[in-house]
Each structure stands twice: as structure tokens, then as C-alpha cells.
Design a protein around this motif. Structure first.
Motif, PDB file in Angstrom:
ATOM      1  N   PRO A 146     -22.551 -35.249  60.283  1.00 53.88           N
ATOM      2  CA  PRO A 146     -21.436 -34.706  61.075  1.00 53.88           C
ATOM      3  C   PRO A 146     -20.212 -34.367  60.233  1.00 53.88           C
ATOM      4  N   ILE A 147     -20.281 -34.618  58.928  1.00 52.16           N
ATOM      5  CA  ILE A 147     -19.195 -34.312  58.003  1.00 52.16           C
ATOM      6  C   ILE A 147     -19.788 -33.610  56.795  1.00 52.16           C
ATOM      7  N   SER A 148     -18.934 -33.084  55.947  1.00 52.95           N
ATOM      8  CA  SER A 148     -19.393 -32.473  54.702  1.00 52.95           C
ATOM      9  C   SER A 148     -18.937 -33.351  53.548  1.00 52.95           C
ATOM     10  N   TYR A 149     -19.913 -33.960  52.841  1.00 54.51           N
ATOM     11  CA  TYR A 149     -19.553 -34.897  51.773  1.00 54.51           C
ATOM     12  C   TYR A 149     -20.785 -35.164  50.915  1.00 54.51           C
ATOM     13  N   ALA A 150     -20.544 -35.528  49.663  1.00 52.21           N
ATOM     14  CA  ALA A 150     -21.654 -35.852  48.755  1.00 52.21           C
ATOM     15  C   ALA A 150     -22.427 -37.064  49.272  1.00 52.21           C
ATOM     16  N   ALA A 151     -23.739 -37.015  49.151  1.00 53.29           N
ATOM     17  CA  ALA A 151     -24.589 -38.114  49.609  1.00 53.29           C
ATOM     18  C   ALA A 151     -24.952 -39.028  48.450  1.00 53.29           C
ATOM     19  N   PRO A 202     -15.760 -41.501  61.428  1.00 54.29           N
ATOM     20  CA  PRO A 202     -15.981 -40.074  61.138  1.00 54.29           C
ATOM     21  C   PRO A 202     -14.880 -39.148  61.667  1.00 54.29           C
ATOM     22  N   ASN A 203     -14.387 -38.321  60.741  1.00 54.49           N
ATOM     23  CA  ASN A 203     -13.420 -37.258  61.023  1.00 54.49           C
ATOM     24  C   ASN A 203     -12.035 -37.743  61.426  1.00 54.49           C
ATOM     25  N   LYS A 204     -11.787 -39.058  61.396  1.00 50.17           N
ATOM     26  CA  LYS A 204     -10.446 -39.531  61.723  1.00 50.17           C
ATOM     27  C   LYS A 204      -9.475 -39.092  60.641  1.00 50.17           C
ATOM     28  N   ASN A 211      -5.741 -50.744  57.325  1.00 48.17           N
ATOM     29  CA  ASN A 211      -6.755 -49.853  56.780  1.00 48.17           C
ATOM     30  C   ASN A 211      -6.080 -48.646  56.138  1.00 48.17           C
ATOM     31  N   TYR A 212      -6.531 -48.314  54.934  1.00 47.94           N
ATOM     32  CA  TYR A 212      -6.005 -47.162  54.213  1.00 47.94           C
ATOM     33  C   TYR A 212      -7.088 -46.088  54.183  1.00 47.94           C
ATOM     34  N   TYR A 213      -6.779 -44.932  54.768  1.00 45.39           N
ATOM     35  CA  TYR A 213      -7.748 -43.838  54.827  1.00 45.39           C
ATOM     36  C   TYR A 213      -7.638 -42.985  53.560  1.00 45.39           C
ATOM     37  N   ILE A 214      -8.792 -42.617  53.046  1.00 43.13           N
ATOM     38  CA  ILE A 214      -8.877 -41.960  51.742  1.00 43.13           C
ATOM     39  C   ILE A 214      -8.860 -40.442  51.914  1.00 43.13           C
ATOM     40  N   GLN A 215      -7.903 -39.808  51.258  1.00 42.75           N
ATOM     41  CA  GLN A 215      -7.834 -38.346  51.241  1.00 42.75           C
ATOM     42  C   GLN A 215      -8.011 -37.875  49.807  1.00 42.75           C
ATOM     43  N   LYS A 216      -9.122 -37.207  49.548  1.00 42.27           N
ATOM     44  CA  LYS A 216      -9.426 -36.720  48.210  1.00 42.27           C
ATOM     45  C   LYS A 216      -9.569 -35.207  48.246  1.00 42.27           C
ATOM     46  N   GLY A 228     -12.537 -39.627  57.180  1.00 42.11           N
ATOM     47  CA  GLY A 228     -12.577 -40.890  57.915  1.00 42.11           C
ATOM     48  C   GLY A 228     -12.942 -42.097  57.080  1.00 42.11           C
ATOM     49  N   LEU A 229     -13.168 -41.906  55.769  1.00 43.17           N
ATOM     50  CA  LEU A 229     -13.447 -43.046  54.901  1.00 43.17           C
ATOM     51  C   LEU A 229     -12.195 -43.912  54.781  1.00 43.17           C
TER      52      LEU A 229
END
Length: 297
Positions: free
Chosen positions: A70-75, A233-235, A266-271, A277-278
Motif C-alpha cells: 500500500p506504499i512505495s518503499y524498498a523491500a 501506513p501513510n500517516k 513516537n518520532y515519524y521518519i521523513q527521508k 508512516g515509519l
């Protein structure tokens, strides 16, 4: 003379047996495959799993994998590779035909696994009810008349039980520059920007003053070992005064990560300006924050 003749006969008989052995081996039909999906591992390019509440899709590009739903991210390559192996090796215990699919939960099932190949072929596996006897599930390919009986453990590899399942398949590396390549660390919060970097002699320094190797090693270890706690997810959040940015550099590449919080727990990660939502808990950041304060106070 008689002995010689008997020896010849024995060699002829032996030759017949040997010839028959190799003939039967060459002409013996291989056991029929019990694989459900016919797409081979080297041709499998994507897997899409849906259930009544969730969907996850992973695509393969060479030796790398990427989550696109449901998201776009490296697996995580290990988890993703295991999933691809599991699908191409999925086997049935027995198969049969029956027109009454409702009995097996296959008429309106929401649990569907779609395999796609690099040449554009797709195979859709519908998973139905758990069998009343034996630890198995009923399953059926959408383009086949056969109903398969499959071990429950094999099917449960594909169940999307919660966001924890998605989290398991994500690449957990917050930073990708290796510790020995880092040459600068920049910390920015509401009070300003501070940084430490290697000087010309290769020693770490802050404000022109060399830092003890113990302190610099501890901070660098904290950085490269950072790993998210979970995912919502997506938060997306905007952050408050406790939010901060930590950027590392190897001299030619920068990796900037913002740690955004609204509740200070909680600290949400923006890269790369991307939030999916990580998050990481305050407790897991405590060692890093202590080291930063110790060096950059």
C-alpha cells in the motif's frame, strides 16, 4: 574352453542388465509436479496479495525488490526473496474437481494471490476455507477447474494479518552510508544547527575541538544501527519543537532524515521528503540523543 565360454555368457548377461538399467532410467517418466504456480522463480516479477482488509504488492527488479502497495518503499531483500520462493514452491497434497465452489469458500473469496511473470503472464490463486479435517486450505487457480488441498502453513505465509506484516517486508535501513565512510554529522533542531566532522588528520571534531574516539564511535554506532520500531501506513505529521533533523555525509552524498513528532513519544521518519508512516520510539532514540547532547552541548 568351457570356462571361457561361460565367462563370455556372463559378460553378455551383465551387458543386458546394464543396458536395461540405463534404458529404463532414460525412458522413465518423471513424477508429475505438484507445484500450483507454473511461473518459475527466475521469471516471477511481482506478487500481489489481497484479503478483505489489506493489500501488499512487491515487484522484483534484478536482485532488488520494492513494495508498491500500500506504499512505495524498498523491500527487505531476504523477506521478499523468501516470499517469491514460497509462491513458486507452493505445492498441493491432492486435487479434485467440484462445481459447487461455495462449499470450499472459493465462490466469493477475498484472499487472492496474483503472480506475474516478466513476459506478462499472470496466475491468480484464490484461497478459500480451511478444511474441516486436516490442517489444510482449499485453493483454486482462477483459470483452472481443479480445487487444491494445500498445507495450512504454506498458505499462512501469505496472510496479511496486520500492518506488522507490511513492516516485516520493509527495508529497515534508515541510513545507507557505512560507518567508515561517514565524514560529517549535522544535527538541527528548533534551537539551531550543529555539526561534527573529520578534520584533516582524520579525527572527529566539534567546533574545531577534537572529540574522544569513544564518544565519536558511540554516536556513529547509534546512527548506523538506527532502525524503525513499526509503521502506521501513510500517516503524516508536521512535527513540533521536539522534532529534529539528522544528516550524514560521506563527502559526496548527503542523507537527510527528519524525525518528526507531535506527542514526543513516537518520532515519524521523513527521508527524501517522503513520509510513509515509519516511526521510532523516544526510548529507542534515547542513546542517540544522549550522545548528541554529550558532544554538541
Amino acid at each position: 574352453m568351457k570356462t571361457f565360454r561361460n565367462t563370455i555368457i556372463m559378460f553378455v548377461i551383465l551387458g543386458i542388465f546394464v543396458g536395461y538399467y540405463y534404458y529404463s532410467k532414460a525412458t522413465k517418466k518423471p513424477a508429475p509436479s505438484t507445484n500450483i504456480i507454473s511461473i518459475s522463480k527466475n521469471k516471477l516479477s511481482s506478487i500481489d496479495i489481497k484479503d478483505s482488509n489489506n493489500e501488499m504488492a512487491i515487484v522484483k527488479n534484478g536482485s532488488t525488490y520494492k513494495i508498491i502497495k500500500p506504499i512505495s518503499y524498498a523491500a527487505d531483500s531476504t523477506y521478499a526473496n523468501d516470499l517469491f520462493n514460497s509462491l513458486t514452491q507452493l505445492k498441493y497434497n491432492r486435487k479434485f474437481t467440484d462445481t459447487d465452489l461455495k462449499k470450499y469458500g472459493l465462490d466469493k473469496s477475498n484472499f487472492i494471490i496474483t503472480a506475474s511473470s516478466s513476459n506478462g503472464n499472470t496466475e491468480e490463486l484464490i484461497v478459500g476455507n480451511k478444511s474441516p479435517v486436516g490442517n489444510s486450505y482449499y485453493a483454486k487457480l482462477s483459470n483452472s477447474q481443479y480445487i487444491y488441498v494445500v498445507d495450512a502453513s504454506s498458505i499462512e505465509n501469505f496472510q496479511l494479518t496486520s500492518s506488522d506484516t507490511l513492516f516485516n517486508y520493509l527495508n529497515k535501513d534508515i541510513y545507507t552510508i557505512s560507518k567508515d565512510k561517514i565524514s560529517k554529522v549535522t544535527y538541527t533542531d528548533s534551537s539551531g544547527t550543529r555539526y561534527m566532522e573529520k578534520n584533516k588528520s582524520g579525527k572527529w571534531a566539534y567546533n574545531g575541538k577534537e572529540i574522544s574516539s569513544d564518544k565519536s564511535e558511540s554516536l556513529l554506532n547509534d546512527i548506523v544501527l538506527l532502525s524503525p520500531t513499526g509503521i502506521d501506513p501513510n500517516k503524516k505529521i508536521s512535527g513540533n519543537s521536539s522534532s529534529f533533523t539528522l544528516t550524514i555525509s560521506d563527502g559526496s552524498k548527503n542523507e537527510e532524515v527528519k524525525f518528526l513528532t507531535n506527542d514526543n513519544n513516537n518520532y515519524y521518519i521523513q527521508k527524501n521528503n517522503n513520509q510513509i508512516g515509519l516511526y521510532i520510539t523516544k526510548d529507542q532514540l534515547s542513546s542517540l540523543m544522549n550522545d548528541i547532547k554529550s558532544i554538541m552541548k
